[in-house]
Every structure is written in structure tokens, then in C-alpha cells.
Design a protein around this motif. Structure first.
Motif, PDB file in Angstrom:
ATOM      1  N   MET A   1      46.456 -27.084  49.299  1.00 31.44           N
ATOM      2  CA  MET A   1      47.260 -28.303  49.254  1.00 31.44           C
ATOM      3  C   MET A   1      47.705 -28.532  47.810  1.00 31.44           C
ATOM      4  O   MET A   1      46.918 -28.442  46.876  1.00 31.44           O
ATOM      5  CB  MET A   1      46.412 -29.485  49.756  1.00 31.44           C
ATOM      6  CG  MET A   1      47.151 -30.789  49.801  1.00 31.44           C
ATOM      7  SD  MET A   1      46.180 -32.162  50.472  1.00 31.44           S
ATOM      8  CE  MET A   1      46.286 -31.811  52.212  1.00 31.44           C
ATOM      9  N   ALA A   3      48.843 -30.380  44.364  1.00 36.13           N
ATOM     10  CA  ALA A   3      48.225 -31.511  43.657  1.00 36.13           C
ATOM     11  C   ALA A   3      48.903 -32.831  44.029  1.00 36.13           C
ATOM     12  O   ALA A   3      48.236 -33.852  44.200  1.00 36.13           O
ATOM     13  CB  ALA A   3      48.281 -31.280  42.154  1.00 36.13           C
ATOM     14  N   LYS A   4      50.242 -32.816  44.163  1.00 36.05           N
ATOM     15  CA  LYS A   4      50.975 -34.035  44.517  1.00 36.05           C
ATOM     16  C   LYS A   4      50.585 -34.506  45.919  1.00 36.05           C
ATOM     17  O   LYS A   4      50.393 -35.701  46.158  1.00 36.05           O
ATOM     18  CB  LYS A   4      52.472 -33.782  44.437  1.00 36.05           C
ATOM     19  CG  LYS A   4      53.310 -35.008  44.701  1.00 36.05           C
ATOM     20  CD  LYS A   4      54.786 -34.702  44.573  1.00 36.05           C
ATOM     21  CE  LYS A   4      55.584 -35.919  44.962  1.00 36.05           C
ATOM     22  NZ  LYS A   4      57.014 -35.655  44.966  1.00 36.05           N
ATOM     23  N   ASP A   5      50.468 -33.559  46.855  1.00 34.27           N
ATOM     24  CA  ASP A   5      50.067 -33.909  48.218  1.00 34.27           C
ATOM     25  C   ASP A   5      48.649 -34.472  48.240  1.00 34.27           C
ATOM     26  O   ASP A   5      48.363 -35.426  48.955  1.00 34.27           O
ATOM     27  CB  ASP A   5      50.153 -32.692  49.145  1.00 34.27           C
ATOM     28  CG  ASP A   5      51.576 -32.220  49.363  1.00 34.27           C
ATOM     29  OD1 ASP A   5      52.510 -33.028  49.193  1.00 34.27           O
ATOM     30  OD2 ASP A   5      51.749 -31.031  49.687  1.00 34.27           O
ATOM     31  N   GLU A   6      47.769 -33.866  47.461  1.00 33.46           N
ATOM     32  CA  GLU A   6      46.377 -34.326  47.388  1.00 33.46           C
ATOM     33  C   GLU A   6      46.317 -35.732  46.789  1.00 33.46           C
ATOM     34  O   GLU A   6      45.565 -36.582  47.261  1.00 33.46           O
ATOM     35  CB  GLU A   6      45.534 -33.354  46.557  1.00 33.46           C
ATOM     36  CG  GLU A   6      44.099 -33.772  46.387  1.00 33.46           C
ATOM     37  CD  GLU A   6      43.309 -33.844  47.691  1.00 33.46           C
ATOM     38  OE1 GLU A   6      42.330 -34.613  47.733  1.00 33.46           O
ATOM     39  OE2 GLU A   6      43.664 -33.159  48.662  1.00 33.46           O
ATOM     40  N   LEU A   7      47.125 -35.981  45.762  1.00 35.13           N
ATOM     41  CA  LEU A   7      47.177 -37.312  45.147  1.00 35.13           C
ATOM     42  C   LEU A   7      47.640 -38.342  46.175  1.00 35.13           C
ATOM     43  O   LEU A   7      47.042 -39.414  46.310  1.00 35.13           O
ATOM     44  CB  LEU A   7      48.114 -37.299  43.940  1.00 35.13           C
ATOM     45  CG  LEU A   7      48.287 -38.624  43.201  1.00 35.13           C
ATOM     46  CD1 LEU A   7      46.991 -39.016  42.495  1.00 35.13           C
ATOM     47  CD2 LEU A   7      49.433 -38.529  42.206  1.00 35.13           C
ATOM     48  N   ARG A   9      47.493 -38.118  49.494  1.00 33.69           N
ATOM     49  CA  ARG A   9      46.478 -38.265  50.542  1.00 33.69           C
ATOM     50  C   ARG A   9      45.337 -39.146  50.056  1.00 33.69           C
ATOM     51  O   ARG A   9      44.887 -40.048  50.754  1.00 33.69           O
ATOM     52  CB  ARG A   9      45.939 -36.890  50.966  1.00 33.69           C
ATOM     53  CG  ARG A   9      44.979 -36.972  52.157  1.00 33.69           C
ATOM     54  CD  ARG A   9      44.163 -35.702  52.316  1.00 33.69           C
ATOM     55  NE  ARG A   9      43.305 -35.436  51.167  1.00 33.69           N
ATOM     56  CZ  ARG A   9      42.187 -36.103  50.865  1.00 33.69           C
ATOM     57  NH1 ARG A   9      41.810 -37.116  51.601  1.00 33.69           N
ATOM     58  NH2 ARG A   9      41.463 -35.788  49.804  1.00 33.69           N
ATOM     59  N   ARG A  10      44.890 -38.924  48.829  1.00 35.67           N
ATOM     60  CA  ARG A  10      43.803 -39.734  48.259  1.00 35.67           C
ATOM     61  C   ARG A  10      44.243 -41.190  48.097  1.00 35.67           C
ATOM     62  O   ARG A  10      43.487 -42.117  48.382  1.00 35.67           O
ATOM     63  CB  ARG A  10      43.355 -39.150  46.919  1.00 35.67           C
ATOM     64  CG  ARG A  10      42.245 -39.913  46.255  1.00 35.67           C
ATOM     65  CD  ARG A  10      40.939 -39.807  47.016  1.00 35.67           C
ATOM     66  NE  ARG A  10      39.930 -40.582  46.316  1.00 35.67           N
ATOM     67  CZ  ARG A  10      39.202 -41.527  46.881  1.00 35.67           C
ATOM     68  NH1 ARG A  10      39.308 -41.781  48.160  1.00 35.67           N
ATOM     69  NH2 ARG A  10      38.327 -42.203  46.181  1.00 35.67           N
ATOM     70  N   GLU A  13      44.081 -42.881  51.457  1.00 33.01           N
ATOM     71  CA  GLU A  13      42.685 -43.188  51.793  1.00 33.01           C
ATOM     72  C   GLU A  13      42.224 -44.452  51.064  1.00 33.01           C
ATOM     73  O   GLU A  13      41.590 -45.324  51.665  1.00 33.01           O
ATOM     74  CB  GLU A  13      41.763 -42.016  51.424  1.00 33.01           C
ATOM     75  CG  GLU A  13      41.942 -40.781  52.265  1.00 33.01           C
ATOM     76  CD  GLU A  13      41.492 -40.973  53.709  1.00 33.01           C
ATOM     77  OE1 GLU A  13      40.576 -41.766  53.941  1.00 33.01           O
ATOM     78  OE2 GLU A  13      42.085 -40.329  54.583  1.00 33.01           O
ATOM     79  N   SER A  57      49.688 -40.754  39.198  1.00 34.78           N
ATOM     80  CA  SER A  57      48.544 -40.443  38.332  1.00 34.78           C
ATOM     81  C   SER A  57      48.634 -41.149  36.988  1.00 34.78           C
ATOM     82  O   SER A  57      47.716 -41.063  36.174  1.00 34.78           O
ATOM     83  CB  SER A  57      48.427 -38.931  38.128  1.00 34.78           C
ATOM     84  OG  SER A  57      49.600 -38.425  37.523  1.00 34.78           O
TER      85      SER A  57
END
Length: 118
Positions: A1, A3-7, A9-10, A13, A57
Motif C-alpha cells: 500500500m 504511503a499516501k493510501d496508508e495515511l 486509511r489511518r 480510522e 502529514s
């Protein structure tokens, strides 16, 4: 995944946790249709609340809330109408919120909730 997608998603959440901690009941997440996606559909027990979640970020490119442009707001409203039709909701009071999150690499988190943002 990526980094942008992970950011993102987080951030979603964290937004859901923030909303539920404040008494919202989340009805749907990441609902998709042909026109696009709604991040969070919730209720505050009085209204149906559609939340757009924006996560960054840092603030080098501006506050996350600035990413919800007038054209993006129009698109979210159109997608919400599709959600209402898909769930056979004929009428309910609606509110459109933005949850803006800054999640810094060192772990600091800032959450701003803009009620009735558009």
C-alpha cells in the motif's frame, strides 16, 4: 500500500474513533458508487451526518480542510443522494461535516471537526 493510501486509511480510522467517542453511530464507511465515494456516513441521533475525512502529514500544502473545494462539496452532495436512494431513505435531515486530521510522521495527531461545513 502506498504511503499516501496508508495515511488516508489511518486518518479515516482516527476520524471514526473520534466520532464514535463523541456519540456518533457510524452507519457506513467508504461507500462507493459510480460518482465516487463517501468516507463516513453516521448519525448524531438527530441527523444523518456525511463526513469527508481529509488527512495530511503536515501543513506544508495547507490545512486539510482546504482540500474540500466547492466542486468537491457538490460532488459529495450528489454521491449522498445516491447513498440515500440505495438505502431507500426518502427523507431525513442531513448535515455535511469535515474531519480534518494532521498526522505527523513523529506520531502527533491533530483533529478538527467542522460541523455543517458545506
Amino acid at each position: 500500500m502506498a504511503a499516501k493510501d496508508e495515511l488516508g486509511r489511518r486518518g479515516e480510522e482516527l476520524a471514526v474513533e473520534y466520532l464514535t467517542d463523541r456519540g456518533f453511530v457510524v452507519l457506513d464507511r467508504n461507500w462507493r458508487c459510480r460518482e465516487g465515494e463517501i468516507d463516513v456516513v453516521a448519525t448524531d441521533r438527530d441527523k444523518l451526518v456525511v463526513c469527508e475525512v481529509k488527512t495530511r502529514s503536515g501543513l506544508a500544502f495547507g490545512d486539510p480542510v482546504e482540500a474540500v473545494t466547492p466542486s468537491k462539496a457538490i460532488r459529495i452532495r450528489r454521491i449522498t443522494q445516491a447513498w440515500l436512494r440505495a438505502h431507500r431513505v426518502r427523507w431525513c435531515e442531513l448535515r455535511f461535516d469535515i474531519v480534518a486530521i494532521v498526522l505527523r510522521p513523529e506520531g502527533d495527531v491533530a483533529i478538527k471537526h467542522y460541523e455543517a461545513a458545506f
